[in-house]
Motif scaffolding. Structure first.
Motif, PDB file in Angstrom:
ATOM      1  N   THR A 141       0.843  -1.194   0.000  1.00 28.58           N
ATOM      2  CA  THR A 141       0.000   0.000   0.000  1.00 28.58           C
ATOM      3  C   THR A 141       0.881   1.248   0.000  1.00 28.58           C
ATOM      4  O   THR A 141       1.992   1.233   0.544  1.00 28.58           O
ATOM      5  CB  THR A 141      -0.937   0.021   1.212  1.00 28.58           C
ATOM      6  OG1 THR A 141      -0.164   0.020   2.422  1.00 28.58           O
ATOM      7  CG2 THR A 141      -1.853  -1.192   1.197  1.00 28.58           C
ATOM      8  N   PRO A 142       0.401   2.357  -0.567  1.00 26.34           N
ATOM      9  CA  PRO A 142       1.231   3.568  -0.625  1.00 26.34           C
ATOM     10  C   PRO A 142       1.347   4.298   0.704  1.00 26.34           C
ATOM     11  O   PRO A 142       2.241   5.126   0.879  1.00 26.34           O
ATOM     12  CB  PRO A 142       0.509   4.440  -1.656  1.00 26.34           C
ATOM     13  CG  PRO A 142      -0.911   3.985  -1.595  1.00 26.34           C
ATOM     14  CD  PRO A 142      -0.859   2.514  -1.316  1.00 26.34           C
ATOM     15  N   PHE A 143       0.449   3.991   1.648  1.00 23.25           N
ATOM     16  CA  PHE A 143       0.474   4.621   2.964  1.00 23.25           C
ATOM     17  C   PHE A 143       0.578   3.537   4.038  1.00 23.25           C
ATOM     18  O   PHE A 143       0.296   2.365   3.796  1.00 23.25           O
ATOM     19  CB  PHE A 143      -0.788   5.450   3.203  1.00 23.25           C
ATOM     20  CG  PHE A 143      -1.024   6.522   2.180  1.00 23.25           C
ATOM     21  CD1 PHE A 143      -0.402   7.759   2.282  1.00 23.25           C
ATOM     22  CD2 PHE A 143      -1.869   6.303   1.099  1.00 23.25           C
ATOM     23  CE1 PHE A 143      -0.615   8.745   1.333  1.00 23.25           C
ATOM     24  CE2 PHE A 143      -2.088   7.278   0.146  1.00 23.25           C
ATOM     25  CZ  PHE A 143      -1.458   8.510   0.264  1.00 23.25           C
ATOM     26  N   ASP A 144       0.942   3.970   5.232  1.00 22.41           N
ATOM     27  CA  ASP A 144       1.085   3.048   6.346  1.00 22.41           C
ATOM     28  C   ASP A 144      -0.269   2.759   6.993  1.00 22.41           C
ATOM     29  O   ASP A 144      -1.221   3.528   6.864  1.00 22.41           O
ATOM     30  CB  ASP A 144       2.031   3.663   7.393  1.00 22.41           C
ATOM     31  CG  ASP A 144       2.763   2.610   8.187  1.00 22.41           C
ATOM     32  OD1 ASP A 144       2.551   1.415   7.924  1.00 22.41           O
ATOM     33  OD2 ASP A 144       3.546   2.988   9.069  1.00 22.41           O
ATOM     34  N   SER A 145      -0.351   1.630   7.685  1.00 21.84           N
ATOM     35  CA  SER A 145      -1.480   1.237   8.537  1.00 21.84           C
ATOM     36  C   SER A 145      -2.817   1.129   7.803  1.00 21.84           C
ATOM     37  O   SER A 145      -3.798   1.793   8.167  1.00 21.84           O
ATOM     38  CB  SER A 145      -1.622   2.215   9.711  1.00 21.84           C
ATOM     39  OG  SER A 145      -0.461   2.198  10.510  1.00 21.84           O
ATOM     40  N   PRO A 146      -2.929   0.288   6.768  1.00 25.76           N
ATOM     41  CA  PRO A 146      -4.240   0.036   6.166  1.00 25.76           C
ATOM     42  C   PRO A 146      -5.139  -0.701   7.152  1.00 25.76           C
ATOM     43  O   PRO A 146      -4.740  -1.693   7.744  1.00 25.76           O
ATOM     44  CB  PRO A 146      -3.910  -0.833   4.949  1.00 25.76           C
ATOM     45  CG  PRO A 146      -2.604  -1.491   5.290  1.00 25.76           C
ATOM     46  CD  PRO A 146      -1.856  -0.509   6.134  1.00 25.76           C
ATOM     47  N   SER A 147      -6.359  -0.228   7.346  1.00 24.04           N
ATOM     48  CA  SER A 147      -7.225  -0.788   8.385  1.00 24.04           C
ATOM     49  C   SER A 147      -8.633  -1.106   7.891  1.00 24.04           C
ATOM     50  O   SER A 147      -9.565  -1.230   8.685  1.00 24.04           O
ATOM     51  CB  SER A 147      -7.305   0.170   9.574  1.00 24.04           C
ATOM     52  OG  SER A 147      -7.752   1.443   9.178  1.00 24.04           O
ATOM     53  N   GLY A 148      -8.804  -1.256   6.599  1.00 19.70           N
ATOM     54  CA  GLY A 148     -10.088  -1.643   6.034  1.00 19.70           C
ATOM     55  C   GLY A 148     -10.029  -1.533   4.525  1.00 19.70           C
ATOM     56  O   GLY A 148      -9.256  -0.734   3.986  1.00 19.70           O
ATOM     57  N   LEU A 149     -10.830  -2.333   3.822  1.00 16.03           N
ATOM     58  CA  LEU A 149     -10.829  -2.284   2.365  1.00 16.03           C
ATOM     59  C   LEU A 149     -12.165  -2.766   1.823  1.00 16.03           C
ATOM     60  O   LEU A 149     -12.852  -3.578   2.451  1.00 16.03           O
ATOM     61  CB  LEU A 149      -9.675  -3.093   1.780  1.00 16.03           C
ATOM     62  CG  LEU A 149      -9.696  -4.626   1.795  1.00 16.03           C
ATOM     63  CD1 LEU A 149      -8.522  -5.177   0.977  1.00 16.03           C
ATOM     64  CD2 LEU A 149      -9.645  -5.198   3.195  1.00 16.03           C
ATOM     65  N   ALA A 150     -12.527  -2.246   0.653  1.00 12.78           N
ATOM     66  CA  ALA A 150     -13.767  -2.641  -0.009  1.00 12.78           C
ATOM     67  C   ALA A 150     -13.695  -2.247  -1.471  1.00 12.78           C
ATOM     68  O   ALA A 150     -13.031  -1.260  -1.832  1.00 12.78           O
ATOM     69  CB  ALA A 150     -14.978  -1.984   0.656  1.00 12.78           C
ATOM     70  N   PHE A 151     -14.375  -3.022  -2.320  1.00  9.59           N
ATOM     71  CA  PHE A 151     -14.453  -2.706  -3.741  1.00  9.59           C
ATOM     72  C   PHE A 151     -15.703  -1.865  -3.986  1.00  9.59           C
ATOM     73  O   PHE A 151     -16.802  -2.229  -3.570  1.00  9.59           O
ATOM     74  CB  PHE A 151     -14.482  -3.983  -4.576  1.00  9.59           C
ATOM     75  CG  PHE A 151     -13.155  -4.674  -4.653  1.00  9.59           C
ATOM     76  CD1 PHE A 151     -12.249  -4.339  -5.650  1.00  9.59           C
ATOM     77  CD2 PHE A 151     -12.803  -5.645  -3.720  1.00  9.59           C
ATOM     78  CE1 PHE A 151     -11.013  -4.970  -5.723  1.00  9.59           C
ATOM     79  CE2 PHE A 151     -11.573  -6.280  -3.787  1.00  9.59           C
ATOM     80  CZ  PHE A 151     -10.672  -5.949  -4.784  1.00  9.59           C
TER      81      PHE A 151
END
Length: 571
Positions: free
Chosen positions: A203-213
């Protein structure tokens, strides 16, 4: 394994490998919801993205084409405080809080009373939740697993090993299970039924904490949005303290950003979001002592062309240079007929770079039947060519101990990496000691980590080399503002015969002492690493008579500047 064509943009031309990529065709905006502090989890519902604010207990609906924010549970925020995972299945809302998984009808959110049904209680914190038909998938960092429950019986039916080591959230796209890992800074695409990892991306940023299409209503393209939540340090005005009017403090930062990707299974890698970056490298000649040099030739390597980095253009700074190829690598050559005592110059280059995140996907089985390392590579990359202390008892003993009886190349390099991480902690020093000294001392800079890794890998038959030279300060949203790194940086590449060079971060990568040891930058590099020419020295000076008795550090001061110009469109 490939994604199903109906679920992804897969194209194949004659002579080309099948590639899988996100369907986004336009650059989408960063979404910064109003009044939201720390988003956790992400789900799609009726054309809007839903997420939990763990600080306020808000369940908010967000329109991705604006920062419009609507609180859906305005009467029931306390029940969602510290929530970490979120899913929508039909008309049912699922969420995780502490070590429990809850569900409730969406229609109950607007009522005067809300009593979520406790679906499952785990012995450890429940991090994320997603629902596929009658199967409920729950991530649990402490268990190191993805737990799969039956929605009717509320019993666990199976589990998969978690692909990363951090807190993970998850979602579905068709038969694909997608997870984001906060600590690994990685998104994983897995087979829903088997748990097999298909590929991963940074990911381009730190700490991804959720995802959805999210289906773009204008184009129909399916956009993968990722939530990022972390604390950032900042300088705060303190008007009540005239003697120290500024103080260092921290604040929550959270936003949504589209994650683009392009997976090429034949090349074994996935490219993700990239940025157009201007990099300046310049030397300011400012000798510590009076020095006169005749016929001085000053060589500075130029940025490399790689799968993740493209050099759009380069131009001189201060004085012109000629360009030469050295072992196939581009080098800028600056010439001074005569350099007199206390004479001053500023010279170097300005480069325009396209840089992207890259993550390679190799399994242990992939390297079981690789060809032997060529004699040319053995003579070049298995030798002590940089004061690596490979003949010392300390390093030879460490090389044996680090791998034990392991023979698989990938397992060997990972065991060597963890061996070094276990025995060194990170520290900055004014000079680099040899690997034997650094290993016995137990602390080291990135250059000393590199030296030990090179020595142990080469003694175990793994070809490897030093790579670098700088990292752009990783603030992708601070665009068109000059950023200056505090230090240079080096890492290594190791070689898989029959395929090529793979990157590996050299030092502990901001992980606390004692582990865990994320593999986010093992076989991967984020967008902010700048790769210089490979296999040659970054910077050298010489004269016709080889009478240079001064180092570059005593002769000049370097100036390094990065400016992030814009985010690149999807590939």
């Amino acid at each position: 394994m490939l994604l199903e064509p109906a679920l992804s943009n897969a194209s194949e031309q004659p002579g080309e490998s099948l590639v899988i990529q996100s369907n986004a065709t336009t650059l989408h905006r960063t979404v910064r919801p109003v009044g939201v502090y720390m988003m956790r989890g992400l789900a799609l519902h009726e054309g809007r993205l839903l997420t939990l604010d763990a600080v306020r207990g808000y369940l908010v609906a967000i329109a991705p084409d604006s920062d419009s924010t609507t609180i859906l549970n305005s009467k029931h925020t306390e029940q969602f405080l510290d929530g970490s995972g979120l899913a929508i299945a039909g008309d049912t809302l699922w969420f995780t809080r502490e070590n429990r998984v809850y569900r409730c009808p969406l229609t109950d959110l607007s009522g005067d009373t809300l009593t979520p049904d406790e679906f499952a209680t785990l012995p450890y914190p429940a991090d994320g939740v997603a629902v596929y038909g009658s199967a409920v998938y729950i991530t649990c960092q402490k268990a190191g697993a993805i737990l799969i429950y039956d929605a009717e019986t509320q019993r666990e039916i199976t589990r998969f090993a978690a692909p990363g080591v951090g807190i993970e959230n998850l979602t579905f796209r068709g038969e694909e299970l997608w997870l984001c890992d906060r600590l690994e800074r990685t998104v994983y695409c897995m087979d829903r039924a088997t748990g097999e990892l298909r590929f991963s991306l940074l990911t381009p940023f730190d700490s991804p904490s959720g995802l959805a299409f999210y289906p773009d209503p204008a184009t129909g393209d399916e956009v993968l949005y990722v939530v990022y939540s972390f604390e950032e340090a900042y300088i705060r005005d303190d008007p009540n303290n005239p003697e120290l009017p500024y103080e260092l403090t921290f604040r929550d930062r959270t936003f949504l950003h589209p994650l683009y990707f392009r997976y090429d299974p034949q090349q074994h890698y996935t490219l993700s979001n990239g940025f157009l970056v201007e990099m300046i490298y310049a030397e300011e000649i400012s000798p510590l002592d009076a020095v006169q040099l005749n016929g001085l030739e000053w060589r500075i390597a130029l940025p490399a062309e790689t799968a993740r980095q493209k050099l759009r253009q380069v131009e001189p700074i201060g004085i012109p240079f000629t360009e030469e190829l050295q072992d196939g690598q581009r080098v800028a050559v600056f010439k001074f007929d005569q350099l007199r005592p206390h004479e001053s110059h500023i010279f170097g280059w300005k480069a325009l770079l396209e840089v992207r995140g890259i993550k390679y996907q190799f399994t242990y089985d992939d390297v079981e039947k690789i060809p032997p390392l060529s004699l040319e590579f053995q003579s070049r990359y298995l030798v002590d060519d940089d004061d690596l202390a490979m003949e010392t008892p300390v390093i030879r003993a460490a090389a044996r101990e680090s791998i034990g009886t392991e023979t698989n190349l990938l397992r060997k390099i990972l065991k060597i990496r963890n061996y070094v991480y276990d025995r060194l902690s990170y520290s900055i020093k004014p000079h680099i000691d040899t690997p034997d000294v650094a290993l016995e001392r137990g602390t080291g800079s990135c250059g000393e980590y590199v030296g030990i890794l090179l020595a142990l890998a080469r003694l175990n038959g793994i070809a490897c080399r030093t790579v670098g030279r700088y990292k752009c300060p990783p603030y992708a949203d601070r665009q068109r503002y000059p950023l200056e790194p505090e230090f240079n940086h080096v890492w290594i590449e190791f070689y898989i015969p029959g395929f090529g060079w793979l990157p590996m971060e050299s030092n502990v990568d901001d992980v606390v002492d004692g582990g865990p040891y994320p593999t986010r930058f093992f076989m991967g590099l984020p967008w902010f690493h700048a790769e210089m020419a490979k296999g040659i020295s970054f910077e050298t000076i010489k004269t016709p008579n080889s009478d240079v008795d001064v180092s570059i550090g005593d002769l000049a001061i370097n100036h390094v500047r990065f400016t992030i110009l814009e985010e690149l469109p999807p590939l």
